[in-house]
Design a protein around this motif. Structure first.
Motif, PDB file in Angstrom:
ATOM      1  N   GLY A  29      51.863 -75.568  16.607  1.00  0.00           N
ATOM      2  CA  GLY A  29      51.553 -77.046  16.861  1.00  0.00           C
ATOM      3  C   GLY A  29      52.256 -77.345  18.141  1.00  0.00           C
ATOM      4  O   GLY A  29      51.981 -78.647  18.714  1.00  0.00           O
ATOM      5  N   ARG A  30      53.124 -76.705  18.736  1.00  0.00           N
ATOM      6  CA  ARG A  30      53.841 -76.969  19.995  1.00  0.00           C
ATOM      7  C   ARG A  30      52.927 -76.876  21.164  1.00  0.00           C
ATOM      8  O   ARG A  30      53.147 -77.944  22.201  1.00  0.00           O
ATOM      9  N   LYS A  31      51.810 -76.270  21.052  1.00  0.00           N
ATOM     10  CA  LYS A  31      50.956 -76.034  22.264  1.00  0.00           C
ATOM     11  C   LYS A  31      49.600 -76.851  21.726  1.00  0.00           C
ATOM     12  O   LYS A  31      49.222 -77.036  20.576  1.00  0.00           O
ATOM     13  N   ASP A  32      49.175 -77.710  22.687  1.00  0.00           N
ATOM     14  CA  ASP A  32      47.970 -78.484  22.394  1.00  0.00           C
ATOM     15  C   ASP A  32      46.657 -77.634  22.078  1.00  0.00           C
ATOM     16  O   ASP A  32      45.599 -78.120  21.222  1.00  0.00           O
ATOM     17  N   THR A  33      46.463 -76.587  22.354  1.00  0.00           N
ATOM     18  CA  THR A  33      45.499 -75.571  22.272  1.00  0.00           C
ATOM     19  C   THR A  33      45.112 -75.288  20.669  1.00  0.00           C
ATOM     20  O   THR A  33      46.211 -74.929  19.993  1.00  0.00           O
ATOM     21  N   PRO A  34      43.972 -75.273  20.358  1.00  0.00           N
ATOM     22  CA  PRO A  34      43.715 -75.143  18.728  1.00  0.00           C
ATOM     23  C   PRO A  34      44.096 -73.770  18.100  1.00  0.00           C
ATOM     24  O   PRO A  34      44.172 -72.819  19.085  1.00  0.00           O
TER      25      PRO A  34
END
Ligand SMILES: C[S@@+](CC[C@H](N)C(=O)[O-])C[C@H]1O[C@@H](n2cnc3c(N)ncnc32)[C@H](O)[C@@H]1O
Length: 282
Positions: A29-34
């Motif tokens: 969840g640290r990166k916005d990408t799904p």
């Protein structure tokens, strides 16, 4: 297929597995990408620990109930906060609920993330539908979880977690885990693969670890917790996780978490934690 996870929900093995699941999702969840989660053996999704099944075994009393009641040391408390807060949120209305991997994963994820949950048992699947089916991010499949590893990988998002958590009630489950991991990794080499296993028969566990090591997949982490010194082939004395491509933070996090939890959730109050690399990673 007689296995019902409701008898075991929230026990020490669940706590260890779900604490690791929560840390992996925090990392993704640290990166916005799904990302996508493929949960090959999903269970009923959410459990009532005041219900007849849980009350018959009282396994959660030695697991999640002790953890929720205890003051936890830092930094374990912070690392466990997303997992424990998700449980507390579920209990806000007073019912003693416990999230299985589907409810926990959904609670810890974002609107853009997607989920595939396989559950072969009809009644368990009906419960899963009822409990999480309204969540548009989730698809519930009446599909064999082992077949799903070939059918649904790699995910469109090209990032995510494969969770393999079979009931271990039939012979050959360790071998199916090794073959399943090999097949899943071939299709999704960049994914995080997490496999749960029981520690009952030490020779079977040794052989399993060796077989996983022989696959030669880079970055294979082994995390184990013994919660009983009683060793018998039909008694769960501990549980383990194999994690391929773990977040770089996970080995240290699990060592910290399990060292804090071991005195609480092990039968003799000590517990034994093992975190090591089967193939180099850290
Ligand atoms: C250990 S439970 C899953 C617990 C769940 N992952 C959790 O953490 O809350 C295993 C589940 O797998 C289901 N099952 C057994 N064999 C299966 C298969 N081949 N494919 C999919 N589901 C299966 C069982 O009915 C059972 O509900």
């Amino acid at each position: 297929m007689n296995y019902r996870h409701a008898f075991h929900a929230g026990n020490p093995a669940d706590v260890m597995k779900h604490a690791a699941l929560a840390r992996v999702l925090a990392y993704l969840g640290r990166k916005d990408t799904p990302y996508r989660v493929l949960d090959t053996h999903a269970g009923a999704g959410l459990y009532d620990l005041a219900g007849a099944s849980a009350q018959r075994t009282l396994e959660a009393e030695d697991g999640i109930e002790r953890v929720l009641a205890a003051p936890l040391p830092e930094p374990a408390a912070t690392l466990l906060a997303p997992y424990l807060d998700a449980i507390r949120a579920l209990r806000a209305e007073g019912r003693r609920l416990y999230p299985g991997s589907p409810a926990l994963a959904l609670a810890l994820s974002r609107p853009q993330d997607r989920f595939l949950f396989c559950e072969l048992n009809k009644e368990e699947r009906a419960k899963l539908e009822k409990r999480i089916g309204a969540d548009a991010r989730a698809k519930i499949l009446a599909q064999d979880g082992w077949q799903a590893l070939s059918a649904h990988l790699p995910p469109r998002e090209r990032r995510g977690l494969v969770l393999v958590d079979p009931p271990f009630e039939e012979p050959g489950e360790f071998q199916r885990m090794v073959a399943g991991l090999e097949a899943a990794y071939r299709r999704f080499a960049t994914g995080i693969h997490m496999l749960w296993y029981p520690i009952k028969d030490l020779r079977a566990v040794d052989a399993f670890r060796r077989d996983v090591g022989r696959l030669g997949l880079p970055k294979t982490l082994r995390v184990e917790l013994d919660f009983s010194t009683v060793r018998a082939l039909d008694t769960l004395s501990g549980s383990g996780l194999i994690i391929v491509n773990p977040p770089f933070t996970l080995a240290d996090e699990m060592r910290t978490i399990l060292t804090a939890l071991a005195p609480l959730i092990s039968k003799d109050g000590t517990g034994r934690v093992r975190v090591s690399w089967l193939t180099p990673g850290g």
